[in-house]
Every structure is written in C-alpha cells, then in structure tokens.
Design a protein around this motif. Structure first.
Motif, mmCIF file in Angstrom:
data_model
loop_
_atom_site.group_PDB
_atom_site.id
_atom_site.type_symbol
_atom_site.label_atom_id
_atom_site.label_comp_id
_atom_site.label_asym_id
_atom_site.label_seq_id
_atom_site.Cartn_x
_atom_site.Cartn_y
_atom_site.Cartn_z
ATOM 1 N N LEU A 128 -18.233 -16.043 1.324
ATOM 2 C CA LEU A 128 -18.491 -15.713 -0.084
ATOM 3 C C LEU A 128 -18.404 -16.972 -0.937
ATOM 4 C CD1 LEU A 128 -18.881 -12.880 -1.422
ATOM 5 C CD2 LEU A 128 -16.578 -13.140 -2.269
ATOM 6 N N PHE A 157 -21.360 -18.654 -2.911
ATOM 7 C CA PHE A 157 -21.189 -18.812 -4.355
ATOM 8 C C PHE A 157 -21.476 -20.256 -4.749
ATOM 9 C CE2 PHE A 157 -18.494 -19.662 -8.054
ATOM 10 C CZ PHE A 157 -19.077 -18.754 -8.922
ATOM 11 N N TRP A 158 -20.962 -21.181 -3.924
ATOM 12 C CA TRP A 158 -21.172 -22.597 -4.193
ATOM 13 C C TRP A 158 -22.664 -22.907 -4.169
ATOM 14 C CZ3 TRP A 158 -17.949 -25.556 -6.462
ATOM 15 C CH2 TRP A 158 -18.174 -26.917 -6.495
ATOM 16 N N GLN A 213 -24.376 -22.138 -7.192
ATOM 17 C CA GLN A 213 -24.017 -22.964 -8.343
ATOM 18 C C GLN A 213 -24.717 -24.315 -8.314
ATOM 19 O OE1 GLN A 213 -22.275 -22.057 -10.973
ATOM 20 N NE2 GLN A 213 -22.194 -20.041 -10.059
ATOM 21 N N SER A 217 -27.435 -24.947 -11.888
ATOM 22 C CA SER A 217 -27.170 -23.865 -12.832
ATOM 23 C C SER A 217 -28.279 -23.783 -13.867
ATOM 24 C CB SER A 217 -25.834 -24.100 -13.532
ATOM 25 O OG SER A 217 -25.982 -25.143 -14.453
ATOM 26 N N GLY A 244 -27.786 -23.751 -16.958
ATOM 27 C CA GLY A 244 -27.450 -24.747 -17.989
ATOM 28 C C GLY A 244 -28.054 -26.093 -17.648
ATOM 29 N N GLN A 245 -27.906 -26.492 -16.387
ATOM 30 C CA GLN A 245 -28.485 -27.757 -15.932
ATOM 31 C C GLN A 245 -29.990 -27.748 -16.127
ATOM 32 O OE1 GLN A 245 -26.681 -27.763 -12.027
ATOM 33 N NE2 GLN A 245 -26.444 -29.965 -12.116
ATOM 34 N N GLN A 269 -31.034 -28.090 -19.672
ATOM 35 C CA GLN A 269 -30.757 -29.452 -20.122
ATOM 36 C C GLN A 269 -31.858 -30.402 -19.653
ATOM 37 O OE1 GLN A 269 -27.122 -31.149 -18.683
ATOM 38 N NE2 GLN A 269 -26.843 -32.302 -20.536
ATOM 39 N N SER A 316 -28.861 -36.655 -15.182
ATOM 40 C CA SER A 316 -28.931 -35.219 -14.886
ATOM 41 C C SER A 316 -29.537 -34.986 -13.511
ATOM 42 C CB SER A 316 -29.778 -34.494 -15.931
ATOM 43 O OG SER A 316 -29.185 -34.608 -17.179
ATOM 44 N N GLN A 367 -27.550 -35.564 -10.354
ATOM 45 C CA GLN A 367 -26.545 -34.547 -9.970
ATOM 46 C C GLN A 367 -27.151 -33.470 -9.084
ATOM 47 O OE1 GLN A 367 -25.059 -33.369 -13.746
ATOM 48 N NE2 GLN A 367 -23.647 -35.074 -13.882
ATOM 49 N N SER A 425 -19.965 -19.820 -13.597
ATOM 50 C CA SER A 425 -21.264 -20.392 -13.949
ATOM 51 C C SER A 425 -21.178 -21.044 -15.324
ATOM 52 C CB SER A 425 -22.351 -19.330 -13.909
ATOM 53 O OG SER A 425 -22.079 -18.317 -14.839
ATOM 54 N N PHE A 474 -19.310 -24.296 -14.965
ATOM 55 C CA PHE A 474 -20.074 -25.373 -14.369
ATOM 56 C C PHE A 474 -21.039 -25.989 -15.378
ATOM 57 C CE2 PHE A 474 -18.180 -23.888 -10.702
ATOM 58 C CZ PHE A 474 -18.435 -24.764 -9.656
ATOM 59 N N SER A 475 -21.683 -25.135 -16.156
ATOM 60 C CA SER A 475 -22.668 -25.699 -17.066
ATOM 61 C C SER A 475 -21.976 -26.519 -18.145
ATOM 62 C CB SER A 475 -23.520 -24.608 -17.683
ATOM 63 O OG SER A 475 -22.705 -23.656 -18.285
ATOM 64 N N SER A 476 -20.795 -26.061 -18.584
ATOM 65 C CA SER A 476 -20.108 -26.816 -19.635
ATOM 66 C C SER A 476 -19.638 -28.160 -19.089
ATOM 67 C CB SER A 476 -18.931 -26.022 -20.185
ATOM 68 O OG SER A 476 -17.915 -25.946 -19.232
ATOM 69 N N LEU A 510 -21.085 -29.847 -16.862
ATOM 70 C CA LEU A 510 -22.268 -30.693 -16.771
ATOM 71 C C LEU A 510 -22.553 -31.334 -18.124
ATOM 72 C CD1 LEU A 510 -24.883 -30.917 -14.673
ATOM 73 C CD2 LEU A 510 -25.873 -29.847 -16.679
ATOM 74 N N ASP A 511 -22.442 -30.511 -19.179
ATOM 75 C CA ASP A 511 -22.723 -31.034 -20.513
ATOM 76 C C ASP A 511 -21.840 -32.231 -20.813
ATOM 77 O OD1 ASP A 511 -23.289 -27.776 -21.978
ATOM 78 O OD2 ASP A 511 -24.544 -29.075 -20.776
ATOM 79 N N THR A 521 -22.882 -35.427 -18.806
ATOM 80 C CA THR A 521 -24.119 -36.097 -19.179
ATOM 81 C C THR A 521 -24.100 -36.587 -20.621
ATOM 82 O OG1 THR A 521 -25.051 -33.972 -19.688
ATOM 83 C CG2 THR A 521 -25.608 -34.911 -17.548
#
Lengths: 580, 359
Positions: free
Chosen positions: A29, A33-34, A37, A40, A42-43, A46, A96, A99, B26, B29-31, B33-34, B37
């Motif tokens: 699990l 999960f990793w 991730q 993401s 968010g990435q 960005q 970015s 990563q 999640s 992780f995104s925070s 990353l912010d 960068t």
C-alpha cells in the motif's frame, strides 16, 4: 539467530501469518501510494504555469524588440526585465522538471531551449547596441548632410560633389526606411567615387554606420522574431503534456491497484476483527463453561466435605453417646459402693478409736497380762498398729474421696442427667477436662511433667452444650499435650500449658497455649479438615478438631481459630457468644 | 458468520482514515514542492515590480527614456545590518587588508576615487564601478560577466589579485565571531554558509540606492526641481543621442555598447590591454571587442574619474569624448555645460542603508 527462531516459534502460527500478511499488504500500500505521489497535481499545475510564463515572456520579449526597433519604447528596461524574467522562469522550470523522473525528449528539448535562448540573449544585446547607434545615426545623418551641403553650396567648385552628396543622402535615407529600396554596395561605391572635403568625413561615418547597421539590425530583428525558440517552447509544452498523460495513466493504474489493495486490506482487517471477536466469544463461552464446571465441582467437593463432616459427627455422636452412657453407668455403679465405703470409714474410725481406747484401759488396769497376750501383742507390734491404724484409715478416706471426685467428674462430663443446653461455668469444664487428662500431664517415661498455668479471668456462665464443649476442651488439651510430648526430647525444655480466659466483645474467650512443636502454615489450613492428622497411625482419628470446629462454629455460632509458629508453640482460641 | 454493526463501523472508520491520509499527503507533497521551487534569486526585475516600466513625463503624453528610481521592495532590516557589517569586514580578504568597503567607499559615491583600482599595492585592470544603484544594473562588472549581486561577490572575494580568499577560509573566520553566529542563526536556517553571506551582502547592496534626486523629482512632475539650464541639458542629452544608451531607471546599466563606435577610441588612446577587449573576453566573439556595459550615470558627479580605464577626470571631458567616439558629434561648449549641469541633477542623497530599509 537461534533466539529469533525461538521467538518466532513462540509466536502462534496464525498470528504470525496474519502479521506477515498485514505488513506485506501495508508495505504494498505504501509503495503504491508513493507511486501515486510521483507527480502530483500541484507539481503539474506549477509546471504548466511555468511553461505558460516562459511562453508569455518569450512573446513579451519579441514584442519588446519590435517596440524598441520601432521607437515605441524609449528605453530597454522592459526588454531587459523580460529577458531576465525569461531566464528565471526557465531556471524555475528546470528545477521543477528535475524533480520528476528524467525524460529524454523533455531533457533534449529543454537543452535546445537553453541553447536557443542563450543565442537569443546574445542577439538581443547586439540588437540593443546596434539599434542605439542606428537610431542616433539615422536621426543625425540628414541634418549633418544638409549642413554640409549648405556649407559646400557657397563654393562652386563643389557643385558636382553636391549632386553626389544629395544622391548619397537620398539613397541612405531610402535605405534606412527600407533596405530593399537601395543597395548598400551601390551607395558605398558612390561614396568612394566622390572627392570630398574632410568636413564630409563625419557625416559619411554616420552613413557607413547606417549602411552597416540597418541591414544587420533588420536581420537581428527578423532573427529574433522567428519562431524557432517559440516552436521549441511549444514542443516542450506538448512533450510535457504527453509525458503527463503517460504519467497520469500510470498513476491511474497505480491508483486502481492502490484502491484494490486498500479494499483487500480493509476486508482482511475486517476478517481479522471478526476472527478476533469470535475467538473472544468462544473464550468467554469456554470461561463460562469452565466456571460452571468449577462451580459444580466445588459444590460436589463441598457436599463430599459436608458428608465427611456429617459422618464424623455421627461417629463422634455415637462415640460420645456410648462413652457418655458408659461413663454414666460406671459412675452410677461406682458411686453407691464408694458412698458406703466413704460413709462407713468414719464409723470405722470411731469404732477403731473405741477399740483402741478399750485396749488402753486394759493395759492400765492389767499391767501384767497373761504370757499369751504379751506374746501376741509383741507379734502384732501392737504399738505400731495403734499408730498405723489411724493413718491407714485416713489414707483410705483420702482414696475414697478421690474416687468420689473422679466419679463426679465423669458424671459431670457426660451430663446424661442434664438437658443439653444450659448455663455452664466454663472453668468447671476446663478443670474436669484437666482432671481427666491428669495422668497424661504427670511426668513419665515420655517426658517431664507438664506445668499447667491457669489464668482464669472473670467469666459469666455461658449457655451451651457442656458435654460438647468439654469434648472440645479434651480434644484441644489432648493435642496440646501431644505437641508438648513430641518436643520433650529436647534438653532443658519445660513443657508448659497455659489456659487463659477472658471476655472480649460479648464473647467468652478461652485460649489454650502450648510451647510445643507448633503447626506448619500448610498444615494450619488443613487441621480442621476431617481425617487430617499428623499423628502416627492408630493414635489419632483426624476427627478431633473437625468435631471441635463444628461444635464451636456451627452448633454454638462461635469462633475457633489457631495461631502457631513451627517450633515455638500453638494457641487455639475459642470464642463463645455470651448473650445466647 | 454474520456481519455486525460494529464491524461495519470499523470498516467505515478505516476507509475514511485511509482517504484522509491520501488527501493530506497529496496536499503535503504539493506544498513541499512549492517551497522547494521558490526562487531564491532576487534580480533587478523584482525591484521594478512596484512601478510600471514606462513612466510618462509630466505632461502625461510623452514617454521619457529616463525613469525615476521606483519605490523598492521592503528589505529585511536585520539582513541589511548583517550585510553592512560583512561589507565592511576585512576578514573577507586572506590577509585581512581589504573589505568590500575598501574600494566601494560611500563617501566617494560608492567607488574608490582612483582611475584604476589598487588592491594591496597592485593596480587592478579597470576603474572601480560604484556599488550605489548596482541593484538596477542588468549585469555586474564592466564586461557584465555576472548577472546577480550575489554572484558578483565571488569575483573580488576569490580573485587572487583582490581579496584572495576561499569560502572555507571566510566561513571559518566568520564562524569564530559570536555576533555573526547569532545573527546568521537567526536569519538563515543553515547558519553561516556561503549562500547566506552572499545574500546578506547583496541585500545590503540593494539598500544602497539613491532615489529622490533632483531629476527624479522633475520626472515625477516637480517642474521646479531643475533649472532651465539643466532642462536644456536634458534636451541636449536626448538630442545628441546620449540617451540612446544612457536610458532607463539607472540612466544606463541595461545594455552593452562598444567604446569607439564612430571613431577608434583605443587607436587614439593606445596601449591596448587585455581588459580593454571588454565583453570579448567573456563571449569570445570578435564583434564584442571593446564592448562594455553602459555604466549608470546616476551620481556621476561623485564617481570621477570616468570610463572603464579611469582616464577622464572631468564630466566635461567625458561628454566631449562620448560625443566624439560614441556619437560622432562635436558638442559645442554651451551644450556640454548644459549636459553636465543636467548630469549633476542625477545625484541623489547618499544612500543611508538604515533609512532605505524603512522606505
């Protein structure tokens, strides 16, 4: 290694299996999960924003160049700022992207963009420098030429040159407006033909600058306006979007796996919880069952003990009644003859006194009796007889009196003639018991005599079954004597039996203490059990204390307790309620 | 085996927990990353952000090629103070003879007042550029070899002819100072590190700006800030084309230009050294021979002598040389005087790091 194996073997197999399965599921699990991730949302946003910012900066730079070229802008601050912003954004994008897992196409495209933008930056710097000079020369050249021509017109010898200068001026201006309108090489040729005074040198330098820079600047602007870098940025965006689609697809697959594993884990956990609950329920049922069995066993054991006690009681009652009847009968039978003997001894004494007085009178009045009388009286040692006869009678009286006392005790003990419960002086009972045991207390081959200490307090009469209580005294005193005898082999041992009585909390207390061998802790728990005995076979019945306990606790609602230290002695304490 | 309500509720709780964990991580992780960068670099771009790039003149219609110094972003007071201390600290040089302030003397307009810098008794190659308003330069050094103030610090620090230091040496020296230890610890997570030293000094340098010069006040709409002659000087400055290169917020400092556009300056001067090749030393391109960063003209009256070789003593002579070699123009005496008087209006009040922090 060995220890671990031992430890493992100690674990229950099902638990171990469950723990292994659970931990591997959790590991899976976490791994899944990793994986989800890795990239993401968010990435992603960005990076998209960074790509858009780069494209915006790129377009802004292109616009800035055109605006600077066409003199809309009067300084290069915005162009410089946008160029710098582009570099920062590219740097941020690189950070970015670094990563993410390396992706060949993206890396390649990024490198291409870097190369292109470095080239572009050089071109921008060239453009700025050249554009500045070009603008100055383009502005100044017509004025300079006009001034020169005005000066030259004053002298006729320069007339042909003026026409040439005017032609050059015109061509340069045309060229500066549109480099297709005139060829720099032609203009340069014209300029070389002319034989001109030195004042034209400066203006011609400006013309040369225009001819050189106009084309170059124009070329720079068109190079900077071309789409190579823009296309590369677009391609990078597309490459990245493709890549993200792939990643998202993979991520979705992982997510599905994650979900499946999570569901499996949850189901397995649920199953484990069920199993655990069932196990617990079973354990509870088992516990209840075994409790019931234990209870029944206890009840049975109790019943058996009760039965044993009843049996012992019966035996004792039978024994007691037999003994009681016997002793009552014996007492009755002996009582009468002893009464005659005792009653007649006094009369006998009187008669004997009389006879002896008569003999004394004969001796007085007939001092010389016949020879036969004299011999006879010498033979029987009359003088001694006179003295001893009285002693004999006294002794007989004492013995008879003692027999009478024994009989009295016997009847007192059995009390057959009395109702079972009545007010009893416990001291009497104790004394009777001691009397019955008198011969055991006396010294013998078994040991020295036992000294008995009586510390009787003020005791009221106690309402009780005297015969039963006396039996208890006999039992306890007998045990005490046995304990003392067992220890009497030791040197310098003075066996002592102490009987103390007092009143405490509405109870008459009798304490029988010996300094004998004592009772071990283990045995103390069992001494009231039926048929428990430490005495040699044939000597004890194992019932004495059982019966005593029943008598005191059950029949008389009193208490019987024991305190003992092995090797130092034992105290039995009887407490009987006074009020009842 | 029947499922009980209890079991179902346990399952529900577990699944909700898993879901929450997934959501939380999640987000986490995104925070993270912010943060990673977040760009550390502060370039001149960011200093402009508070003002529009194109400032319009006082009549609101004609854009002026020169713009007033904008309000700068608020700087970290403690970092400025720390940078100030480092800027004046001789422990940055290997023999403890030089600090940044040895050549960038505030009383001399942020320069050393020498034609060519002298360090430890040796002549350096070029005239010392001022540190004032260097934050507005698009590149640093005459040849523009570095872009940021942070990166610039390594140049004099590691140069064997200048401070001749190494970072490990500098860090170990600074680490012996209790005051530095405390200051760095409170400002930088990693304590005394080269990056932190660079940033502190650069932050101090960003405070060394000179807004509110007479000319800036004029640009902002104060008619009476400059005299008629000075205004005529500004007009001449634009008319002769000086402004083609000396433009923008820093009146220069945002482009490169060859020294000797219209005539060969170096032919006239002679004795061409390697440093005279300028930007060619960096790019290797023949076209960059004799190309230098166009210097800022702010506070120019304070930073004599002039040009990269420090060969010109006066502003008048500078204007003449620029006219001759750069513009291909002969500037008459009265125009030169007017231009020089205009140049003097570019002098702002000396930067006061402490007051800059508050502005």
């Amino acid at each position: 290694m060995k220890k671990i194996r031992q430890l493992l073997s100690r674990l229950e197999a099902p638990r171990l299996r469950a723990a292994l399965l659970l931990s591997s599921l959790l590991l899976l699990l976490t791994g899944l999960f990793w994986q989800t991730q890795v990239h993401s949302v968010g990435q992603h946003y960005q990076i998209i924003e960074q790509l858009q910012a780069i494209e915006r900066s790129h377009l802004a730079i292109k616009a800035d160049i055109l605006k600077s070229y066409s003199s809309v802008f009067h300084n290069y601050d915005k162009l410089t700022a946008d160029t710098s912003a582009f570099l920062s954004q590219l740097e941020a994008l690189e950070t970015s992207l670094s990563q993410l897992p390396p992706h060949f196409t993206i890396q390649e495209k990024l490198a291409e963009i870097e190369e292109q933008s470095a080239l572009r930056d050089l071109q921008i710097e060239d453009f700025k420098s050249e554009n500045a000079i070009l603008k100055n020369s383009t502005t100044y050249f017509p004025t300079a030429m006009a001034t020169i021509i005005d000066q030259l017109e004053t002298e006729n010898r320069f007339a042909p040159s003026i026409a040439l200068l005017q032609q050059v001026s015109q061509l340069v201006l045309m060229y500066s407006l549109d480099n297709a309108l005139a060829a720099p090489s032609d203009i340069r040729k014209l300029m070389a033909q002319a034989e001109l005074p030195p004042i034209t040198d400066n203006a011609f330098r400006h013309a040369a600058a225009i001819l050189r820079l106009q084309g170059e600047t124009h070329q720079l602007v068109s190079l900077l306006s071309d789409e190579t870098l823009g296309a590369a940025i677009n391609e990078l965006t597309l490459n990245y979007k493709d890549y993200y689609r792939e990643v998202t697809q993979t991520k979705n697959n992982y997510l599905i796996c994650l979900f499946v594993v999570a569901v499996a884990l949850v189901i397995y956990l649920g199953y484990l919880v069920r199993v655990e609950q069932n196990t617990r329920m079973l354990k509870a049922v088992n516990l209840r069952l075994s409790d019931a069995v234990n209870e029944q066993t206890q009840a049975l054991t109790d019943a058996i003990a009760q039965l044993k006690r009843s049996q012992a009681q019966l035996v004792q009652a039978e024994k007691l009644s037999g003994l009681g009847q016997l002793s009552a009968g014996v007492a009755h039978e002996i009582n009468n003859p002893i009464s005659f003997i005792y009653g007649n001894i006094d009369i006998n004494t009187d008669y004997t006194q009389d006879c002896l007085a008569l003999i004394s009178l004969y001796e007085k009045h007939y001092p010389k009796p016949a020879e036969e009388i004299q011999r006879f009286s010498q033979n029987i040692a009359l003088d001694f007889l006179k003295q001893d006869w009285q002693k004999l009678l006294d002794s007989m009286k004492a013995g008879t009196s003692r027999v009478q006392k024994i009989v009295e005790s016997l009847s007192n003990f059995s009390r057959l003639d009395e109702s079972r419960y009545k007010s009893v002086n416990l001291h009497e009972g104790l004394d009777s018991s001691l009397l019955l045991l008198n011969y055991q207390l006396a010294g013998s081959s078994e040991g020295s005599s036992i000294s008995v200490g009586k510390r009787y307090g003020q005791l009221p009469s106690v309402f009780c079954d005297a015969r039963a209580i006396n039996q208890v005294f006999i039992s306890l005193l007998g045990n005490a004597i046995d304990a003392l005898r067992e220890k009497s082999s030791e040197d310098s041992f003075s066996p002592t039996l102490t009987i103390a009585t007092y009143v405490e909390a509405a109870h008459a207390v009798v304490k029988i203490t010996d300094n004998g061998v004592g009772i071990s802790k283990a045995d103390q728990e069992k001494i009231f059990d039926p048929f428990f005995t430490t005495k040699p076979v044939g000597k004890g019945t194992g019932l004495g204390l059982t019966v005593s306990y029943q008598t005191i606790v059950e029949a008389h609602h009193g208490r019987l307790s024991v305190a003992s230290t092995l090797g130092e002695g034992t105290t039995f304490q009887i407490e009987l309620p006074i009020s009842s | 085996m029947k499922w009980q309500r209890k079991d179902i509720s346990i399952l529900a709780v577990i699944s909700v927990l898993l879901f929450c964990a997934a959501l939380a991580s999640s987000g986490l992780f995104s925070s993270r990353l912010d943060q990673t960068t977040a760009n550390y670099r502060t370039s001149s771009v960011e200093l402009y952000q508070s003002s529009s790039v194109q400032t319009y003149g006082r009549d609101g219609t004609t854009p002026e090629p020169i713009e007033p110094i904008p309000k700068i972003k608020k700087l970290n007071t403690q970092k400025v103070a720390l940078g100030d201390r480092l800027f004046h600290d001789v422990r940055l040089s290997s023999d403890r003879s030089l600090s940044c302030a040895s050549c960038h003397i505030n009383a001399l307009g942020g320069t050393d007042g020498l034609p060519i810098a002298i360090a430890r008794g040796k002549r350096m190659g070029l005239n010392t550029p001022t540190v004032w308003n260097s934050a507005f330069n698009f590149r640093q050094h005459w040849d523009g070899r570095v872009e940021s103030l942070e990166a610039q610090i390594d140049e004099p620090l590691l140069n064997p002819n200048e401070m001749n230091s190494t970072w490990p040496e500098v860090i170990s020296r600074l680490s012996q100072d209790k005051g530095y230890q405390a200051a760095f610890r409170s400002l930088y997570a990693d304590g005394i590190r080269p990056d932190a030293v660079r940033e502190a000094i650069a932050t101090y340098e960003r405070a060394l700006v000179t807004p509110d010069s007479k000319f800036d006040r004029y640009l902002k709409g104060d008619h009476s800030a400059i005299t008629v002659q000075e205004k005529q000087g500004y007009d001449a400055f634009k008319r002769y084309g000086c402004v083609a290169c000396h433009q923008g917020v820093n009146v220069g400092g945002n482009m490169f230009q060859r020294l000797g556009v219209m005539e060969d300056y170096f032919l006239a001067r002679g004795n061409v050294q390697k440093v005279d090749l300028g930007r060619m030393n960096i790019t290797g391109r023949a076209r960059d021979r004799y190309v230098f960063k166009v210097p800022s003209l702010r506070n120019i009256e304070l930073t004599a002598p002039y040009l990269h070789d420090g060969s010109v003593e006066t502003l008048e002579e500078s204007v003449r040389i620029m006219g001759q070699y750069q513009l291909g123009r002969k500037i008459p005496q009265d125009d030169t005087a007017a231009i020089v008087s205009f140049l003097r209006t570019l002098t702002g009040p000396p930067p006061d790091a402490a007051s800059q922090q508050a502005s």
